[in-house]
Write a protein that holds these residues in place. Structure first.
Motif, PDB file in Angstrom:
ATOM      1  N   GLN A 293      -7.452   4.737  -5.981  1.00  0.00           N
ATOM      2  CA  GLN A 293      -7.469   5.895  -5.275  1.00  0.00           C
ATOM      3  C   GLN A 293      -8.283   6.102  -3.856  1.00  0.00           C
ATOM      4  OE1 GLN A 293      -4.578   8.022  -5.567  1.00  0.00           O
ATOM      5  NE2 GLN A 293      -4.462   7.193  -7.350  1.00  0.00           N
ATOM      6  N   LEU A 294      -8.103   6.399  -2.287  1.00  0.00           N
ATOM      7  CA  LEU A 294      -9.187   6.069  -1.814  1.00  0.00           C
ATOM      8  C   LEU A 294      -9.620   7.990  -1.129  1.00  0.00           C
ATOM      9  CD1 LEU A 294     -11.543   4.755   0.047  1.00  0.00           C
ATOM     10  CD2 LEU A 294      -9.793   4.554   1.646  1.00  0.00           C
ATOM     11  N   ARG A 295      -9.586   8.807  -1.484  1.00  0.00           N
ATOM     12  CA  ARG A 295      -9.772  10.001  -0.916  1.00  0.00           C
ATOM     13  C   ARG A 295     -11.061  10.130   0.947  1.00  0.00           C
ATOM     14  NH1 ARG A 295     -14.699  11.632  -0.334  1.00  0.00           N
ATOM     15  NH2 ARG A 295     -16.156  11.751  -1.864  1.00  0.00           N
ATOM     16  N   ARG A 296     -10.003  11.336   1.447  1.00  0.00           N
ATOM     17  CA  ARG A 296     -10.755  11.147   2.904  1.00  0.00           C
ATOM     18  C   ARG A 296     -12.069  10.931   2.755  1.00  0.00           C
ATOM     19  NH1 ARG A 296      -7.799  11.173   7.512  1.00  0.00           N
ATOM     20  NH2 ARG A 296      -9.465  12.924   8.095  1.00  0.00           N
ATOM     21  N   PRO A 297     -13.635  10.486   3.695  1.00  0.00           N
ATOM     22  CA  PRO A 297     -14.161  11.097   3.572  1.00  0.00           C
ATOM     23  C   PRO A 297     -14.730  12.102   4.543  1.00  0.00           C
ATOM     24  CG  PRO A 297     -13.781   8.960   5.046  1.00  0.00           C
ATOM     25  CD  PRO A 297     -12.649   9.452   4.925  1.00  0.00           C
ATOM     26  N   ARG A 298     -16.343  12.633   3.387  1.00  0.00           N
ATOM     27  CA  ARG A 298     -16.949  13.754   4.585  1.00  0.00           C
ATOM     28  C   ARG A 298     -17.975  13.449   5.394  1.00  0.00           C
ATOM     29  NH1 ARG A 298     -14.780  15.455  -0.355  1.00  0.00           N
ATOM     30  NH2 ARG A 298     -13.001  16.525  -0.944  1.00  0.00           N
ATOM     31  N   VAL A 299     -18.443  14.274   6.088  1.00  0.00           N
ATOM     32  CA  VAL A 299     -20.078  14.146   6.847  1.00  0.00           C
ATOM     33  C   VAL A 299     -20.631  13.574   5.781  1.00  0.00           C
ATOM     34  CG1 VAL A 299     -21.605  15.432   7.221  1.00  0.00           C
ATOM     35  CG2 VAL A 299     -18.822  15.678   8.566  1.00  0.00           C
ATOM     36  N   LYS A 300     -20.919  14.578   4.439  1.00  0.00           N
ATOM     37  CA  LYS A 300     -22.036  14.157   3.021  1.00  0.00           C
ATOM     38  C   LYS A 300     -21.832  13.252   2.666  1.00  0.00           C
ATOM     39  CE  LYS A 300     -19.721  16.266  -0.297  1.00  0.00           C
ATOM     40  NZ  LYS A 300     -19.636  17.452  -1.310  1.00  0.00           N
ATOM     41  N   ASP A 301     -20.095  12.236   3.008  1.00  0.00           N
ATOM     42  CA  ASP A 301     -20.596  11.256   2.507  1.00  0.00           C
ATOM     43  C   ASP A 301     -21.164  10.223   2.968  1.00  0.00           C
ATOM     44  OD1 ASP A 301     -18.773  11.473   0.187  1.00  0.00           O
ATOM     45  OD2 ASP A 301     -17.122  12.029   1.512  1.00  0.00           O
TER      46      ASP A 301
ATOM     47  N   MET B  83       0.862  -1.173   0.015  1.00  0.00           N
ATOM     48  CA  MET B  83      -0.264   0.030   0.008  1.00  0.00           C
ATOM     49  C   MET B  83       1.458   1.172   0.098  1.00  0.00           C
ATOM     50  SD  MET B  83      -3.283   0.897   3.079  1.00  0.00           S
ATOM     51  CE  MET B  83      -2.064  -0.443   4.025  1.00  0.00           C
ATOM     52  N   THR B  84       0.525   2.160  -0.617  1.00  0.00           N
ATOM     53  CA  THR B  84       1.379   3.432  -1.173  1.00  0.00           C
ATOM     54  C   THR B  84       0.758   4.526  -0.084  1.00  0.00           C
ATOM     55  OG1 THR B  84       2.848   2.613  -2.943  1.00  0.00           O
ATOM     56  CG2 THR B  84       2.338   4.880  -2.617  1.00  0.00           C
ATOM     57  N   MET B  85       0.927   5.375   0.763  1.00  0.00           N
ATOM     58  CA  MET B  85       0.585   6.638   0.832  1.00  0.00           C
ATOM     59  C   MET B  85       0.992   7.465   0.447  1.00  0.00           C
ATOM     60  SD  MET B  85      -1.502   5.265   3.936  1.00  0.00           S
ATOM     61  CE  MET B  85      -1.487   4.290   4.819  1.00  0.00           C
ATOM     62  N   THR B  86      -0.300   8.375  -0.326  1.00  0.00           N
ATOM     63  CA  THR B  86       0.602   9.852  -0.640  1.00  0.00           C
ATOM     64  C   THR B  86       0.705  10.800   0.400  1.00  0.00           C
ATOM     65  OG1 THR B  86      -1.245  10.867  -1.182  1.00  0.00           O
ATOM     66  CG2 THR B  86      -0.311   9.507  -2.699  1.00  0.00           C
ATOM     67  N   ASN B  87       1.217  11.899   0.313  1.00  0.00           N
ATOM     68  CA  ASN B  87       2.155  12.720   1.404  1.00  0.00           C
ATOM     69  C   ASN B  87       2.175  12.230   2.775  1.00  0.00           C
ATOM     70  OD1 ASN B  87       1.206  14.872  -0.476  1.00  0.00           O
ATOM     71  ND2 ASN B  87      -0.862  15.271   0.229  1.00  0.00           N
ATOM     72  N   GLU B  88       1.797  12.428   3.777  1.00  0.00           N
ATOM     73  CA  GLU B  88       1.670  12.194   5.074  1.00  0.00           C
ATOM     74  C   GLU B  88       0.784  10.665   5.731  1.00  0.00           C
ATOM     75  OE1 GLU B  88       4.703  12.585   7.649  1.00  0.00           O
ATOM     76  OE2 GLU B  88       5.542  13.800   5.557  1.00  0.00           O
ATOM     77  N   GLY B  89       1.292   9.369   5.377  1.00  0.00           N
ATOM     78  CA  GLY B  89       0.023   8.728   6.139  1.00  0.00           C
ATOM     79  C   GLY B  89      -1.061   9.368   5.984  1.00  0.00           C
ATOM     80  N   THR B  90      -2.045   9.302   6.817  1.00  0.00           N
ATOM     81  CA  THR B  90      -3.727   8.905   6.589  1.00  0.00           C
ATOM     82  C   THR B  90      -4.047  10.592   6.027  1.00  0.00           C
ATOM     83  OG1 THR B  90      -4.261   7.963   8.642  1.00  0.00           O
ATOM     84  CG2 THR B  90      -4.331   6.506   7.013  1.00  0.00           C
ATOM     85  N   LYS B  91      -2.979  11.191   6.761  1.00  0.00           N
ATOM     86  CA  LYS B  91      -3.895  12.943   7.481  1.00  0.00           C
ATOM     87  C   LYS B  91      -3.554  13.668   5.001  1.00  0.00           C
ATOM     88  CE  LYS B  91      -4.205  12.491  11.751  1.00  0.00           C
ATOM     89  NZ  LYS B  91      -5.399  12.524  12.351  1.00  0.00           N
ATOM     90  N   ALA B  92      -3.717  13.062   4.448  1.00  0.00           N
ATOM     91  CA  ALA B  92      -3.997  12.874   3.235  1.00  0.00           C
ATOM     92  C   ALA B  92      -4.791  13.454   2.393  1.00  0.00           C
ATOM     93  CB  ALA B  92      -2.549  12.494   2.493  1.00  0.00           C
ATOM     94  N   PRO B  93      -4.670  14.166   1.687  1.00  0.00           N
ATOM     95  CA  PRO B  93      -6.787  13.439   1.094  1.00  0.00           C
ATOM     96  C   PRO B  93      -6.992  12.641   0.654  1.00  0.00           C
ATOM     97  CG  PRO B  93      -5.769  15.200   0.046  1.00  0.00           C
ATOM     98  CD  PRO B  93      -4.365  14.728   1.055  1.00  0.00           C
ATOM     99  N   THR B  94      -5.840  12.352   0.147  1.00  0.00           N
ATOM    100  CA  THR B  94      -6.011  10.658  -0.734  1.00  0.00           C
ATOM    101  C   THR B  94      -4.678   9.800  -0.909  1.00  0.00           C
ATOM    102  OG1 THR B  94      -6.553  12.242  -2.673  1.00  0.00           O
ATOM    103  CG2 THR B  94      -6.255   9.589  -3.368  1.00  0.00           C
TER     104      THR B  94
END
Length: 92
Positions: free
Chosen positions: A32-40, A1-12
């Motif tokens: 590509q898994l993006r961070r969830p939002r309340v609306k999701d 698994m590859t993380m973009t930016n800094e771990g799971t604080k990344a937007p994707t």
């Protein structure tokens, strides 16, 4: 698994699939898994089905693929997806 930016604080987060899956005629080796939002969560909670069905639809929405693509994933890769999703909420 590859993380973009800094771990799971990344937007994707990129999830490398051990068992590629087809989506719209294209073989996917990475999701590509993006961070969830309340609306999701609100959108999914309004839809019927079992908790498992809702999870599949949520993951499909966050990965921008069809629910059928998620359903066709190997369970090993699906577990990676679940684990990555949970890490979005780690307080570390």
């Amino acid at each position: 698994m590859t993380m973009t930016n800094e771990g799971t604080k990344a937007p994707t987060v990129q999830i490398e699939l051990s068992y590629p899956v087809r989506s719209d005629g294209t073989e996917l080796r990475v999701l590509q898994l993006r961070r969830p939002r309340v609306k999701d969560h609100l959108l999914i909670s309004k839809q019927g089905g079992t908790e498992e069905d809702k999870e599949v639809r949520l993951f499909a929405n966050l990965c921008e693929v069809t629910p059928e693509t998620i359903q066709d994933m190997d369970m090993e890769d699906y577990k990676k997806l679940q684990d990555t999703y949970v890490r979005f909420f780690d307080s570390k």
